[in-house]
Design a protein around this motif. Structure first.
Motif, short mmCIF file in Angstrom:
data_model
loop_
_atom_site.label_atom_id
_atom_site.label_comp_id
_atom_site.label_asym_id
_atom_site.label_seq_id
_atom_site.Cartn_x
_atom_site.Cartn_y
_atom_site.Cartn_z
N PHE A 228 -8.48 28.19 8.82
CA PHE A 228 -8.07 28.13 7.42
C PHE A 228 -9.29 28.17 6.50
N LEU A 229 -10.30 27.36 6.80
CA LEU A 229 -11.48 27.29 5.94
C LEU A 229 -12.31 28.57 6.04
N THR A 234 -13.73 33.45 2.58
CA THR A 234 -13.76 34.84 2.12
C THR A 234 -13.22 34.97 0.69
N PHE A 235 -12.42 34.00 0.24
CA PHE A 235 -11.91 34.04 -1.13
C PHE A 235 -13.03 33.80 -2.13
N PHE A 236 -14.07 33.10 -1.68
CA PHE A 236 -15.18 32.80 -2.58
C PHE A 236 -16.35 33.78 -2.42
N ASP A 237 -16.36 34.48 -1.31
CA ASP A 237 -17.45 35.43 -1.07
C ASP A 237 -17.46 36.54 -2.11
N ASP A 238 -18.65 36.86 -2.57
CA ASP A 238 -18.84 37.99 -3.48
C ASP A 238 -18.05 37.87 -4.78
N ILE A 239 -17.79 36.63 -5.21
CA ILE A 239 -17.14 36.46 -6.51
C ILE A 239 -18.10 36.95 -7.59
N PRO A 240 -17.67 37.87 -8.44
CA PRO A 240 -18.56 38.36 -9.51
C PRO A 240 -19.08 37.20 -10.34
N TYR A 241 -20.27 37.36 -10.87
CA TYR A 241 -20.90 36.27 -11.62
C TYR A 241 -20.02 35.80 -12.77
N GLU A 242 -19.34 36.74 -13.46
CA GLU A 242 -18.53 36.36 -14.61
C GLU A 242 -17.29 35.56 -14.22
N LEU A 243 -16.90 35.62 -12.92
CA LEU A 243 -15.76 34.84 -12.46
C LEU A 243 -16.17 33.45 -11.99
N ALA A 244 -17.44 33.19 -11.90
CA ALA A 244 -17.93 31.87 -11.51
C ALA A 244 -18.67 31.28 -12.71
N LYS A 321 -0.30 13.08 11.21
CA LYS A 321 -1.70 13.02 11.61
C LYS A 321 -2.59 13.24 10.39
N VAL A 322 -3.57 12.36 10.20
CA VAL A 322 -4.49 12.46 9.06
C VAL A 322 -5.75 13.19 9.51
N VAL A 323 -6.08 14.25 8.80
CA VAL A 323 -7.27 15.05 9.10
C VAL A 323 -8.24 14.94 7.93
N LYS A 324 -9.47 14.51 8.22
CA LYS A 324 -10.50 14.39 7.19
C LYS A 324 -11.35 15.65 7.17
N VAL A 325 -11.59 16.17 5.97
CA VAL A 325 -12.34 17.42 5.84
C VAL A 325 -13.39 17.25 4.75
N GLY A 326 -14.64 17.42 5.11
CA GLY A 326 -15.74 17.39 4.14
C GLY A 326 -16.27 18.80 3.95
N VAL A 327 -16.35 19.25 2.70
CA VAL A 327 -16.73 20.63 2.40
C VAL A 327 -17.85 20.64 1.37
N ASN A 328 -18.82 21.52 1.58
CA ASN A 328 -19.87 21.69 0.60
C ASN A 328 -19.88 23.13 0.08
N PHE A 329 -19.94 23.26 -1.24
CA PHE A 329 -20.07 24.56 -1.90
C PHE A 329 -21.52 24.77 -2.32
N GLU A 332 -25.66 28.73 -5.19
CA GLU A 332 -26.53 29.89 -4.98
C GLU A 332 -25.75 31.04 -4.34
N THR A 333 -24.98 30.71 -3.29
CA THR A 333 -24.20 31.75 -2.61
C THR A 333 -22.81 31.92 -3.23
N ARG A 334 -22.41 30.95 -4.06
CA ARG A 334 -21.11 30.96 -4.73
C ARG A 334 -19.95 31.02 -3.73
N THR A 335 -20.06 30.25 -2.66
CA THR A 335 -19.01 30.20 -1.66
C THR A 335 -19.12 28.89 -0.90
N ILE A 336 -18.24 28.69 0.08
CA ILE A 336 -18.30 27.51 0.93
C ILE A 336 -19.53 27.61 1.83
N ASP A 337 -20.34 26.58 1.81
CA ASP A 337 -21.58 26.58 2.59
C ASP A 337 -21.34 26.05 4.00
#
Length: 342
Positions: A228-229, A234-244, A321-329, A332-337
């Protein structure tokens, strides 16, 4: 407007309709003696079809539709109500059905999203992005009558535009403070709105987004968080600068919220617990995902915050079931790191 006023000696009755109403004073001060009936109770049933009218004039069509769909009469009525009812033009107004959508439904004998195809809210989306509007706030807006009743060509507040364009309607009214609570009128509008938002916020095409949402649902339902992640990345990859925009954290949260709304799961942004606020809680029939996001931090920091503040313990009594998810954006790359799952 000026031409109308100069001919008022020859006009016995005139009715002006439209989508959004620009102030009849200021910009168009030539015509300042209009009677605005937009939010007056006695006119609240002019636009749309009431529940009583639906059954009086279209009962045979409902029975035929039920037969075509292979559902019972009561279930068909419930589906029509869920998809097309819910417009309120004053705080005492009965729920109104969208006539355009109903007529198309009976003509095609198929329940579908018809109204959204009549126009796209491009100006509205640009206004929301320009002012870094938090998309999740759109579902529980509390505001006053004068705010809903006014708009001019220089307006920077998206709320009156969203309301007057029909994407939001009156859901409640506080007489003491004279405040209105707004929300989506029905499923057709809600789903259509978020479907239009997604390609305008994320790096995904209009034609591809329905398939991507389908895959998201399949992965989240079976607990495949890594897939899923990875897909979300890929939804964040190559987001044009004006969209971020400058407030990238809000922008990332908006994309996540839109995706989860389209997936149909129960998503809550800034979920409140006794120990603090979780960035995002996502609930399915089998899982509860507790998600914390960092911008230019680390996934480890996000996970440490979940553990330190005991966010997951708020759902200890739940059987899922509880699932813990830690995400870093990364700005610089404008996507999930990077992400961590526990």
């Amino acid at each position: 407007y000026g031409a109308l006023k100069s001919c008022d000696g020859y006009i016995q009755f005139a009715m002006l309709t439209g989508v959004t109403k620009f102030g009849k004073v200021s910009v168009f001060s030539d015509l300042n003696n209009l009677m605005d009936i937009s939010m007056i109770n006695r006119f609240s049933e002019i636009c749309g079809i009431t529940e009583e009218e639906l059954h009086r004039y279209f009962d045979d069509d409902i029975h035929t539709l039920a037969e075509k769909l292979g559902t019972g009469y009561e279930e068909t009525c419930a589906r029509l109500k869920l998809n097309y009812d819910g417009y309120h033009f004053s705080f005492k107004s009965p729920g109104m059905y969208n006539p355009f959508s109903l007529l198309n439904t009976f003509a095609n004998m198929q329940i579908d999203n018809y109204w959204f195809a009549t126009g796209t809210p491009t100006y509205l989306v640009e206004l929301m992005k320009q002012h870094n509007y938090n998309v999740e706030e759109i579902e529980d807006i509390v505001t006053s009558g004068p705010v809903l009743d006014s708009i001019d060509s220089a307006s920077t507040d998206p709320v009156p535009v969203i309301y007057q364009s029909g994407y939001l309607t009156i859901k409640g009214y506080n007489e003491e403070f004279e405040n209105y609570t707004l929300g989506f009128p029905n499923r057709e509008v809600e789903q259509g709105f978020f479907r239009f938002l997604l390609p305008n916020y994320a790096s995904v095409s209009v034609t591809k987004s329905p398939y991507e949402i389908q895959r998201f649902v399949e992965e989240v339902r079976k607990g495949d968080v890594d897939s899923f992640l990875s897909r979300l990345q890929t939804f964040f990859d190559d987001i044009p600068y004006e969209l971020a925009p400058r407030d990238r954290e809000v922008h990332y949260q908006n994309i996540l919220y839109i995706v989860f709304k389209l997936m149909g799961f129960h998503a809550e942004v800034e979920y409140h617990t006794s120990r603090g606020r979780v960035d995002l809680v996502l609930k399915t029939s089998d899982y509860i995902y507790v998600m914390e996001f960092k911008l230019d931090g680390t996934a480890e920091e996000a996970m440490a915050q979940i553990d330190a503040k005991g966010y997951a313990s708020a759902f200890a009594a739940d059987g899922r079931k509880v699932v813990k998810v830690g995400v870093n954006f990364s700005s610089e790359t404008r996507t999930i790191d990077r992400w961590i799952i526990a």
